[in-house]
Design an enzyme around this catalytic site. Sequence first.
Site, PDB file in Angstrom:
ATOM      1  N   GLU A   1       0.831  -1.206   0.000  1.00 40.40           N
ATOM      2  CA  GLU A   1       0.000   0.000   0.000  1.00 40.40           C
ATOM      3  C   GLU A   1       0.864   1.253   0.000  1.00 40.40           C
ATOM      4  O   GLU A   1       0.608   2.208  -0.743  1.00 40.40           O
ATOM      5  CB  GLU A   1      -0.905   0.013   1.234  1.00 40.40           C
ATOM      6  CG  GLU A   1      -2.056  -0.967   1.195  1.00 40.40           C
ATOM      7  CD  GLU A   1      -2.855  -0.928   2.470  1.00 40.40           C
ATOM      8  OE1 GLU A   1      -4.096  -0.830   2.380  1.00 40.40           O
ATOM      9  OE2 GLU A   1      -2.270  -0.993   3.563  1.00 40.40           O
ATOM     10  N   GLU A   2       1.891   1.251   0.816  1.00 38.76           N
ATOM     11  CA  GLU A   2       2.773   2.420   0.907  1.00 38.76           C
ATOM     12  C   GLU A   2       3.410   2.723  -0.449  1.00 38.76           C
ATOM     13  O   GLU A   2       3.462   3.875  -0.885  1.00 38.76           O
ATOM     14  CB  GLU A   2       3.853   2.165   1.958  1.00 38.76           C
ATOM     15  CG  GLU A   2       4.687   3.380   2.281  1.00 38.76           C
ATOM     16  CD  GLU A   2       5.687   3.123   3.394  1.00 38.76           C
ATOM     17  OE1 GLU A   2       6.437   4.054   3.721  1.00 38.76           O
ATOM     18  OE2 GLU A   2       5.733   1.985   3.928  1.00 38.76           O
ATOM     19  N   GLY A   3       3.878   1.679  -1.130  1.00 43.59           N
ATOM     20  CA  GLY A   3       4.485   1.878  -2.440  1.00 43.59           C
ATOM     21  C   GLY A   3       3.475   2.329  -3.480  1.00 43.59           C
ATOM     22  O   GLY A   3       3.740   3.245  -4.269  1.00 43.59           O
TER      23      GLY A   3
END
Length: 497
Positions: free
Chosen positions: A173-175
């Site tokens: 998700e962060e990426g």
Amino acid sequence: MSAQREMKEKNPWHTPATIIITVIFVIAIVALVTVAVLQNKPLPPKYKYGIVLDAGSSHTALYIYEWPAEKDNNTGRVEQTHSCKVKGPGISSYASSPLKAGESLKVCLQEAEQWVPNKRHQETPLYLGATAGMRLLNMENSLASDQVFQAVAATLQKSPFSFQGARILSGQEEGAYGWVTVNYLDDRLTQGLETTGALDLGGASTQISFVSSSYDGSESPSNSVSFRLYGNNYNLYTHSFLCYGKDQVLRLALAHLSQSGQSTVEDPCFHPNFTESKNYSVLYDSPCVSDRKPHGAPVAFTHKGTGNFSLCQQVLKNVFNFSHCPYSQCSFNGVFQPDLQGTFGAFSAYYFVMNFLNLTDTAIPLETVKEKLATYCSTPWPQITQQHKDVKLKYLAEYCFSGTYILTLLTEGYNFNSDSYSNIRFIKKIKGSDAGWTLGYMLNLTNMIPAEAPDTPPLPYAGYVSIVTIIALVLVIIFALCLYRFWPRCPKQPQII
């Protein structure tokens, strides 16, 4: 005189009916233009707001976003209006005193109350996303992680905003959200342009995300994320490497150098004449290195810098595993990675480190970057401290290591070469908004990016008004010509002898 009176009476322009019709026609045209202008005149914009807290491993930051309220569904452009850096370390550092994690956020929340209009407070969504620091704490001590979140949630619920929850983001998700942010701010999604890859480097993890025409998601599906945005499909490759943020890699590198448990550790990644006493227990107090602590080591060791870029790279290469790849091609640690494609935006620690080293210019060749960094690393520590008196010693001491790690990660880890390195842009902000995952996260949760391209008016406002005005003028001219052409003309005035 009688002839002039007779001519005036026969002139159709002087009849009351003609005058009345002409006046009504002119008034109608003026009214048409006035109504068109006023009806379509842009109203003073009203805004909606959203707040996201980025709870990273080393610190927490609060971001405030706004967008036009009348374009809430799918067409309003979201922009960052303010950011606030929370004083103190990241919330994962408060594992032994969770209440302090919540208290640390209060100053920035009070600041947010001043930036968001009072009438919008209750409807403004407030999110907190925690990244690699809390991932590591959750792995190490899930109870402590839960307590930190409870304390944070208690503080956020007391704010006047609409608290929507606090949770740990997955690395994927962060990426992916970082990629959305970069391309949204660059207007690449709305225009269907070739996208920009995203390179994110934090204290505990690093992410790489990009679209590659050679990757369809069939090989290593866990690294695939599909989006349909503004009518276009994107198959995104993304991977997050936990323990490969710069702070944790520093631990990994020191762990490699101190395996024998010696009392003095010589480190080529720190400047000559740099010395510092470090505690073995503190160094190995992380899930990334806890299983590598040497037995029988003394309580502390002297960390001594030798300042050698080439040897530093050799040390850092040892934190990567290039020996095993179960796929057709890999980055490192047996992780699949397709061929690099297009340009990349490198942000967070990538930018801050390379900006300090004056190495963000994409025109600088990779070999020159290495040469400049080698010169910097070999500079004695006393000279470095004299040149940068305004920088905290803790951060100043690590720039040689951090710069070398960035180059090693990009070239050895992600396979950038002398040609493709020039495709990397080191960025802090794009059009006034910070590059990072927070904007992409909020856009997703508020459904501000539509799957299909929104309908747009065929004409802009200025063009619409111009066309209406021109048509009105043409009608007036045509009307005047018609009167002149078809109405009986005045007889010539008789000559007086």
